[in-house]
Design a protein around this motif. Sequence first.
Motif, PDB file in Angstrom:
ATOM      1  N   LEU A  74       0.803  -1.217   0.000  1.00 13.43           N
ATOM      2  CA  LEU A  74       0.000   0.000   0.000  1.00 13.43           C
ATOM      3  C   LEU A  74       0.840   1.273   0.000  1.00 13.43           C
ATOM      4  CD1 LEU A  74      -2.615  -1.084   2.717  1.00 13.43           C
ATOM      5  CD2 LEU A  74      -2.635  -1.559   0.260  1.00 13.43           C
ATOM      6  N   LEU A 168     -11.505  -1.847   3.886  1.00 12.62           N
ATOM      7  CA  LEU A 168     -11.413  -0.829   2.847  1.00 12.62           C
ATOM      8  C   LEU A 168     -12.793  -0.254   2.579  1.00 12.62           C
ATOM      9  CD1 LEU A 168      -9.741   0.671   0.670  1.00 12.62           C
ATOM     10  CD2 LEU A 168     -10.427  -1.154  -0.922  1.00 12.62           C
ATOM     11  N   ASP A 170     -14.297   1.741   0.037  1.00 13.72           N
ATOM     12  CA  ASP A 170     -13.999   2.162  -1.336  1.00 13.72           C
ATOM     13  C   ASP A 170     -15.147   3.032  -1.833  1.00 13.72           C
ATOM     14  OD1 ASP A 170     -13.199   2.404  -3.952  1.00 13.72           O
ATOM     15  OD2 ASP A 170     -12.626   0.300  -4.174  1.00 13.72           O
ATOM     16  N   LEU A 209      -9.501   1.958   6.154  1.00 16.72           N
ATOM     17  CA  LEU A 209      -8.800   2.637   5.075  1.00 16.72           C
ATOM     18  C   LEU A 209      -9.821   3.239   4.127  1.00 16.72           C
ATOM     19  CD1 LEU A 209      -6.022  -0.009   4.258  1.00 16.72           C
ATOM     20  CD2 LEU A 209      -6.065   1.745   6.060  1.00 16.72           C
ATOM     21  N   ARG A 211     -10.641   4.956   0.686  1.00 16.31           N
ATOM     22  CA  ARG A 211     -10.164   5.234  -0.680  1.00 16.31           C
ATOM     23  C   ARG A 211     -11.021   6.325  -1.306  1.00 16.31           C
ATOM     24  NH1 ARG A 211     -11.855   3.353  -5.958  1.00 16.31           N
ATOM     25  NH2 ARG A 211     -10.277   4.080  -7.450  1.00 16.31           N
ATOM     26  N   ASP A 252      -5.918   7.372   1.223  1.00 16.58           N
ATOM     27  CA  ASP A 252      -5.012   7.734   0.138  1.00 16.58           C
ATOM     28  C   ASP A 252      -4.735   9.239   0.134  1.00 16.58           C
ATOM     29  OD1 ASP A 252      -7.542   8.425  -0.762  1.00 16.58           O
ATOM     30  OD2 ASP A 252      -7.485   7.137  -2.545  1.00 16.58           O
ATOM     31  N   LEU A 285      -1.535   6.606   1.339  1.00 13.36           N
ATOM     32  CA  LEU A 285      -1.478   5.228   0.857  1.00 13.36           C
ATOM     33  C   LEU A 285      -1.952   5.170  -0.592  1.00 13.36           C
ATOM     34  CD1 LEU A 285      -3.117   3.374   3.890  1.00 13.36           C
ATOM     35  CD2 LEU A 285      -0.682   3.840   3.507  1.00 13.36           C
ATOM     36  N   LEU A 287      -4.119   3.059  -2.695  1.00 11.90           N
ATOM     37  CA  LEU A 287      -5.127   2.026  -2.463  1.00 11.90           C
ATOM     38  C   LEU A 287      -5.732   1.496  -3.758  1.00 11.90           C
ATOM     39  CD1 LEU A 287      -6.917   3.671   0.603  1.00 11.90           C
ATOM     40  CD2 LEU A 287      -5.161   1.889   0.620  1.00 11.90           C
ATOM     41  N   LEU A 290      -5.320  -2.341  -4.037  1.00  8.52           N
ATOM     42  CA  LEU A 290      -6.173  -2.971  -3.034  1.00  8.52           C
ATOM     43  C   LEU A 290      -7.633  -2.911  -3.453  1.00  8.52           C
ATOM     44  CD1 LEU A 290      -6.450  -4.363  -0.301  1.00  8.52           C
ATOM     45  CD2 LEU A 290      -6.571  -2.084   0.758  1.00  8.52           C
ATOM     46  N   SER A 291      -8.046  -1.813  -4.063  1.00  3.66           N
ATOM     47  CA  SER A 291      -9.415  -1.707  -4.558  1.00  3.66           C
ATOM     48  C   SER A 291      -9.715  -2.821  -5.551  1.00  3.66           C
ATOM     49  CB  SER A 291      -9.621  -0.339  -5.213  1.00  3.66           C
ATOM     50  OG  SER A 291     -10.862  -0.257  -5.883  1.00  3.66           O
TER      51      SER A 291
END
Length: 325
Positions: A74, A168, A170, A209, A211, A252, A285, A287, A290-291
């Motif tokens: 990340l 996450l 998102d 986290l 995003r 992020d 970060l 991301l 990761l998304s």
Amino acid sequence: MSPSDADAPAPPPEGPPGGGAAVSRREFDALFEAVRTWGRWAAGAAGRGAWNGVTADHVRGAAALVRSGTVVPLGRPWDTAPGPDNARPALHHMTDLGDVEEPEPSAYKDFLGADYHGKSVSHLDALSHIGYRGRLYDGRAAREEAGAGGARFGSVAALGPLVTRGVLLDLPAVLGVPWLEPGHAVRAGDLLAAEEALGVRIGEADAVLLRSGRFRRRRELGPWDPGTGSAGWHVDALPLLAERGVALLGADGDSDVRPSPVEGLHSPVHALALTAMGVPLLDNLDLEALSAACAGAGRHAFMLVVSPLNVPGGTGSPVNPVAVL
């Protein structure tokens, strides 16, 4: 030399501060008191703040989420290029170029340096990083606990490696957009809607986290100054995160929406999370991978591992966290 038109940064769109939901300092101070956890932990443990709530059971639960073994880094690349979002570029230069260590081998060595508390380097904020009205977390006097020699309280060395369940949120995926525009405030209702849409619920000792799609926007439209325009949490989401008992927040961006919705405060979420709640922050970060990984796996919870440098007195550390699915 000024950048060419082709290289010019994409300015954040103008709009009402913080999504139009202005908060007075009096209202902010009441919010600060409502989420404040000073005195919750013993004096010797207070420098770890909310991270004290992560138990061995939480770590085992996070490890149980590992199914495919996919490891997603990340951290951003070490950024040595100046730009509107990198006012203090990181340093990297060679110190030895093939010097021979008798009789062999030849050695190649380099130097790294960073003023990392900015908008480019992926880093962890320890509890000593932010004070509000002269106080650090747990009511410690900032001038007494943080000085030229570093932080005596709440340093990154007190945190150590961090392992827990990561979630996450998102938001672009939930809203069906490539990214949130700078200035987009993520509010408590947005958090609840994202949980429902993504099939996940934030729980005790989780790392959350957020995003916004910042680095996708940056790749497609160019850099801009996140200090004046960034998507992030509105302060009205922090009571819900406090109620859920989160141990770590990351994004992020740097978690704060800008322009700030709070009069006279540039980074109110930093003050609420670090100074009031004792919740460390992960800033800058990337991301995007990761998304994609979470979408492919059909789940948005994973094991998160963060290992900061062991810097006694440090107010944070550059990091390259990993999510393991």
